[in-house]
Design an enzyme around this catalytic site. Structure first.
Site, PDB file in Angstrom:
ATOM      1  N   GLU A 173     -28.921 -87.968  23.215  1.00 13.93           N
ATOM      2  CA  GLU A 173     -29.271 -88.067  24.639  1.00 13.93           C
ATOM      3  C   GLU A 173     -28.229 -88.889  25.397  1.00 13.93           C
ATOM      4  OE1 GLU A 173     -33.372 -89.384  24.806  1.00 13.93           O
ATOM      5  OE2 GLU A 173     -34.083 -87.351  24.464  1.00 13.93           O
ATOM      6  N   GLU A 362     -35.277 -81.699  19.665  1.00 15.00           N
ATOM      7  CA  GLU A 362     -36.445 -82.572  19.829  1.00 15.00           C
ATOM      8  C   GLU A 362     -37.422 -81.906  20.772  1.00 15.00           C
ATOM      9  OE1 GLU A 362     -36.113 -86.693  20.930  1.00 15.00           O
ATOM     10  OE2 GLU A 362     -34.225 -86.892  19.836  1.00 15.00           O
TER      11      GLU A 362
HETATM   12  C1  BG6 Z   1     -36.125 -89.031  22.721  1.00  9.68           C
HETATM   13  C2  BG6 Z   1     -35.387 -89.827  21.690  1.00  9.68           C
HETATM   14  O1  BG6 Z   1     -35.852 -89.570  23.953  1.00  9.68           O
HETATM   15  O2  BG6 Z   1     -37.502 -89.056  22.742  1.00  9.68           O
HETATM   16  C3  BG6 Z   1     -36.216 -90.230  20.486  1.00  9.68           C
HETATM   17  O3  BG6 Z   1     -34.216 -89.189  21.277  1.00  9.68           O
HETATM   18  C4  BG6 Z   1     -37.593 -90.603  20.947  1.00  9.68           C
HETATM   19  O4  BG6 Z   1     -35.549 -91.246  19.809  1.00  9.68           O
HETATM   20  C5  BG6 Z   1     -38.242 -89.407  21.607  1.00  9.68           C
HETATM   21  O5  BG6 Z   1     -38.407 -91.129  19.944  1.00  9.68           O
HETATM   22  C6  BG6 Z   1     -39.678 -89.613  22.040  1.00  9.68           C
HETATM   23  O6  BG6 Z   1     -39.796 -90.771  22.797  1.00  9.68           O
HETATM   24  P1  BG6 Z   1     -40.865 -91.880  22.438  1.00  9.68           P
HETATM   25  O7  BG6 Z   1     -40.627 -92.977  23.366  1.00  9.68           O
HETATM   26  O8  BG6 Z   1     -42.185 -91.232  22.609  1.00  9.68           O
HETATM   27  O9  BG6 Z   1     -40.600 -92.252  21.029  1.00  9.68           O
END
Ligand code: BG6
Length: 465
Positions: A173, A362
């Site tokens: 990101e 993701e």
């Molecule tokens: C993304 C990141 O922004 O979102 C991850 O690359 C992160 O590292 C994921 O865990 C989800 O966000 P969160 O805050 O719910 O863990």
């Protein structure tokens, strides 16, 4: 339309070293920026003192338990696992000339374990962390020297794992530095735009140099960038809102434009001028940037809206990116708006813009799970979320978008990045641990575990449209 995803489509999950490994000082590992953020990527920076404890220090102890976890991933039929290398396991302070052999050996074991089950590794070089030594002693990415340290690290791991890892990502990101500068580029929150964009520039150059190094060292190696796919919609069809939305989308697309096209887009010149930003860009930098990525990877959780109306702008803001909520969408408990159709839209936008293969690295739903008296965990909300998003991925493929694969975020529960809590769970596998880091760490299959295994087994044909 065929219901089956294409042959060769990679199915799996994604984790990051600092959110799963724990063992934060084991085998010579140095402190990373993440180790100094016990409250997550937006939280206060805390120097470590003897005897203190952060949930991330142990995380889910993937460092020691990975054989058990990889076995569970294999049971679901994963053909890909995205993880990151903790830079500090390889170069504990960041500026050493010799790598730490114990750290290198750990990832050898990890990649070998994946290979046993035919799981392709997809490896991020820097996922929300860097050696704290580089921040304390050099000013992080504000210093050009960090480019060299990163390149040396990248070359070291490319050499070491060239026969084991063919798919690489540079910075997780990369556009997130605009919102969390310490996490992204090692600069304090509140740093000037000038400082942040200069650091980002250095990181973009480093990313391009890593692409070059990978192509030189890893036969058949492919490198992707990694964007937070934060697509914004205009809140109204007022032309001023539409224009403002385009501009705000460019704030993050700018990173992709540089990494995919190999040069700064024209619109950034105006942006820099308007904000009195003058970047130091050398002729060598310009040459380096020409090394473009092979594919585009991105995370996708939500969309948001943009308005030029000051009242509406102030009235309702939610989620980590401070976006104006969309009145047509429901939200997760953490205020992240759920928008499966937005994923198809984003994929088409990215593909139209870049004409390069995409990898969704993701996506997932952070939610509280309840363990029933009989030990089962019925996370039908998570099944629904992922089902609906995968249906839209299938639509995008039918639209003609080239897609390499899909890795859901946190296939096993892990520490959340934004708040370093445990109760926000993404997994198909439950891990017994609470927000204070207490628990047995026992693993348990959720309902979604069996569901995802079935989806993979049938190449997506059992999704419910
Ligand atoms: C993304 C990141 O922004 O979102 C991850 O690359 C992160 O590292 C994921 O865990 C989800 O966000 P969160 O805050 O719910 O863990």
């Amino acid at each position: 339309m065929t219901q089956r995803f294409p042959d060769g489509f990679l199915w799996g999950g994604a984790v990051a070293a600092n959110q799963v490994e724990g063992a934060y000082l084991t085998d010579g590992k140095g402190l990373s920026t993440s180790d100094l953020q016990p409250q997550g990527i937006f939280g206060e920076i805390k120097q470590r003192v003897a005897g203190d404890f952060s949930v991330k220090d142990r995380a889910i102890d993937f460092y020691h338990r990975f054989p058990e976890d990889i076995k569970l991933f294999a049971e679901m039929g994963f053909t890909v696992l995205r993880t990151s290398i903790a830079w500090t396991r390889i170069f504990p302070q960041g500026d050493e000339t010799q790598p730490n052999e114990a750290g290198l050996a750990y990832y050898d074991r990890l990649f070998d374990e994946m290979k046993k089950y035919g799981i392709t590794p997809l490896v991020t070089l820097s996922h929300y962390e860097m050696p704290y030594g580089l921040v304390a002693n050099y000013g992080g990415w504000s210093n050009r020297k960090t480019i060299d340290f990163f390149e040396n690290y990248a070359r070291t791991v490319f050499e070491r794992y060239q026969y084991k890892v063919k798919h690489w990502l540079t910075f997780n990101e990369i556009n997130m530095s605009l919102h969390a500068p310490f996490t992204g580029v090692g600069l304090a929150a509140g740093s000037s735009k000038q400082a942040i964009y200069q650091a980002i520039h250095h990181q973009l150059v480093a990313s391009a140099l890593a692409v070059k190094a990978c192509h030189e060292i890893v036969a058949g190696g492919q490198v992707g960038n990694m964007l937070l796919g934060g697509m914004l919609y205009p809140l109204s069809c007022k032309p001023a809102d539409v224009l403002e939305t385009q501009q705000q989308n460019r704030d993050w697309l700018f990173f992709g434009d540089v990494q995919v096209r190999g040069y700064y887009p024209a619109y950034m010149k105006r942006f820099f001028k308007q904000h009195q930003i003058e970047l130091e860009i050398t002729p060598e930098d310009i040459t380096a940037l020409k090394q473009t990525v092979d594919f585009i990877s991105f995370s996708y959780y939500m969309t948001g809206c943009v308005t030029t109306d000051p009242e509406q702008n102030q009235a309702a803001r939610a989620n980590i990116l401070n976006m104006v909520p969309n009145p047509h969408l429901a939200s997760s408990e953490w205020g992240w708006q759920i928008d499966p159709v937005g994923l198809r839209y984003l994929m088409n936008e990215l593909y139209d813009r870049y004409q390069k293969p995409l990898f969704i690295v993701e996506n997932g739903l952070g939610a509280r799970d309840k363990v029933e008296a009989d030990g089962s965990i019925n996370d039908d909300y998570r099944i629904q979320y992922i089902n609906d998003h995968l249906v839209q991925v299938r639509e995008a493929i039918a639209d003609g978008v080239e897609v390499m694969g899909y890795t859901s975020w946190g296939p096993i529960d892990l520490v959340s990045a934004s708040k370093a809590e445990f109760s926000k769970r993404y997994g198909f596998i439950y891990v017994d641990c609470d927000d204070q880091g207490q628990g047995t760490l026992e693993r348990r299959r959720k309902e979604s575990f069996y569901w995802y295994a079935d989806i993979i087994k049938h190449h997506g044909a059992t999704l419910k449209a």
